[in-house]
Design an enzyme around this catalytic site. Structure first.
Site, mmCIF file in Angstrom:
data_model
loop_
_atom_site.group_PDB
_atom_site.id
_atom_site.type_symbol
_atom_site.label_atom_id
_atom_site.label_comp_id
_atom_site.label_asym_id
_atom_site.label_seq_id
_atom_site.Cartn_x
_atom_site.Cartn_y
_atom_site.Cartn_z
ATOM 1 N N LYS A 108 -6.976 3.626 1.025
ATOM 2 C CA LYS A 108 -7.288 2.324 0.433
ATOM 3 C C LYS A 108 -8.744 1.939 0.681
ATOM 4 O O LYS A 108 -9.403 2.429 1.582
ATOM 5 C CB LYS A 108 -6.289 1.264 0.924
ATOM 6 C CG LYS A 108 -4.928 1.500 0.226
ATOM 7 C CD LYS A 108 -3.870 0.485 0.531
ATOM 8 C CE LYS A 108 -2.588 0.863 -0.252
ATOM 9 N NZ LYS A 108 -1.428 0.065 0.126
ATOM 10 N N ARG A 150 3.198 5.593 4.770
ATOM 11 C CA ARG A 150 3.222 6.085 3.392
ATOM 12 C C ARG A 150 1.841 6.656 3.077
ATOM 13 O O ARG A 150 0.868 5.905 3.057
ATOM 14 C CB ARG A 150 3.562 4.909 2.464
ATOM 15 C CG ARG A 150 3.592 5.230 0.988
ATOM 16 C CD ARG A 150 3.838 3.953 0.169
ATOM 17 N NE ARG A 150 3.871 4.248 -1.250
ATOM 18 C CZ ARG A 150 2.785 4.367 -2.012
ATOM 19 N NH1 ARG A 150 1.584 4.204 -1.486
ATOM 20 N NH2 ARG A 150 2.905 4.640 -3.297
HETATM 21 N N1 PMM Z 1 0.739 0.899 -1.890
HETATM 22 C C1 PMM Z 1 0.621 1.358 -3.149
HETATM 23 C C2 PMM Z 1 1.775 1.577 -3.940
HETATM 24 N N2 PMM Z 1 2.999 1.352 -3.452
HETATM 25 N N3 PMM Z 1 4.391 0.661 -1.689
HETATM 26 C C3 PMM Z 1 4.542 0.193 -0.443
HETATM 27 N N4 PMM Z 1 5.789 -0.055 0.038
HETATM 28 N N5 PMM Z 1 3.479 -0.056 0.367
HETATM 29 C C4 PMM Z 1 2.188 0.154 -0.058
HETATM 30 O O1 PMM Z 1 1.245 -0.111 0.715
HETATM 31 C C5 PMM Z 1 1.993 0.649 -1.380
HETATM 32 C C6 PMM Z 1 3.152 0.889 -2.168
HETATM 33 C C7 PMM Z 1 -0.735 1.621 -3.708
HETATM 34 O O2 PMM Z 1 -1.161 2.919 -3.404
HETATM 35 P P1 PMM Z 1 -1.005 4.164 -4.427
HETATM 36 O O3 PMM Z 1 -1.542 3.731 -5.764
HETATM 37 O O4 PMM Z 1 -1.816 5.246 -3.823
HETATM 38 O O5 PMM Z 1 0.422 4.566 -4.527
#
Ligand code: PMM
Length: 297
Positions: free
Chosen positions: A233, A272
């Site tokens: 991020k 994650r």
């Molecule tokens: N961040 C993203 C997408 N989904 N879900 C949860 N539970 N927590 C997060 O911090 C989160 C998420 C954005 O990141 P990406 O686009 O790399 O998936």
């Protein structure tokens, strides 16, 4: 409060942190996610290369992922929503192939129809970045018995970074998550199926993100397992580059591994991440330290 292992009950199985912090590998089958958007899209028409996404997920399992989060709609700041049918077409073949081969699958969606179809196809977890705002999502979670991730987000992706404000970000996010979890249990979602997530980067300034990560114990002291997503991020780049030309998201994996270790040390149950191998290593070190302290008491 001292660290203690957590058990998170899912649709047909349970995950626990007795041995280690769980690492969730990310597979985004989107053209526009901020870090890996377009990785599994072929040609100008935006056709999803499901086989490549499935192969990538198996690679992440090989790297030590405990579960895989499959997303079909970008949630990056400014992203525009897509419709149910398109999202189902993107994620479904990946969800069902992985579930059939025994992988624990989470579906990253805020759409009840997508969640329902994914759980039907074998997904164990509904990861809802809108914190179950749609009452239909609560119904799907209660009826299917899936595990749920309730994430905090101020606003909606299109505008959430405009001017996020809080009284006390840690207290506000904690109260929101506990209230949403209460609402879900009142609506029939089993308490031990709920995991909470502060939503790093979702309607938060640079300082809000750092404060939440600094005070993760405010969340891990609640009865719920906690998931944290910092992977690649922007705030990581802001620390590392200090105003210089920004590095690409994929160059933030060392920084992500550092936040994963700090999260594990604070008692977080799930991190994650995109680069699973790096966070498996860093969390295993934190895990060893946390658990060795426990053996001596
Ligand atoms: N961040 C993203 C997408 N989904 N879900 C949860 N539970 N927590 C997060 O911090 C989160 C998420 C954005 O990141 P990406 O686009 O790399 O998936």
């Amino acid at each position: 409060m001292a660290w203690r292992p957590r058990t998170w009950r899912l649709r047909s199985r349970s995950l626990d942190t007795e041995d280690h912090t769980l690492v969730m590998g990310i597979v985004n089958v989107t053209p526009d996610s901020f870090s890996d958007g377009g990785a599994f899209i072929k040609g100008a028409a935006g056709v999803v290369d499901h086989d490549a996404a499935i192969a990538h997920a198996h690679g992440l399992i090989g790297d030590g992922a405990d579960l895989i989060d499959v997303g079909g709609e970008s949630t990056r700041p400014g992203a525009l929503p897509i419709d149910d049918t398109e999202e189902i077409e993107r994620v479904m073949p990946v969800v069902s192939a992985l579930a059939q081969s025994g992988v624990t699958v989470s579906v990253d969606t805020s759409k009840p129809a997508v969640a329902e179809a994914a759980v039907e196809a074998g997904a164990e977890i509904i990861n809802d970045v809108t914190g179950l705002r749609n009452p239909d999502m609560v119904r799907v979670a209660a009826e299917t018995g899936a595990g749920v991730v309730i994430m905090h987000m101020q606003g909606v992706p299109r505008t959430m970074q405009a001017d996020p404000t809080y009284g006390d970000v840690v207290a506000d996010v904690r109260r929101y998550l506990v209230d949403r979890a209460e609402m879900a249990t009142d609506a029939g979602v089993a308490r031990d199926r709920i995991c909470i997530d502060p939503g790093i980067g979702f309607g938060k300034t640079f300082d809000h993100n750092l404060q939440l990560l600094h005070d993760l114990k405010a969340l891990t002291a609640t009865p719920y397992p906690v998931l944290v997503g910092t992977s690649r991020k922007r705030f990581l780049g802001a620390v590392l580059d200090a105003g210089a030309g920004e590095r690409k998201p994929a160059q933030r994996d060392g920084a992500t591994a550092a936040t994963s270790a700090l999260a594990a040390a604070a008692g977080v149950s799930v991190v994650r991440v995109h680069n699973v191998a790096a966070s498996v290593e860093s969390t295993r070190i934190a895990d060893a330290i946390v658990r060795s302290a426990l053996r001596q008491t």
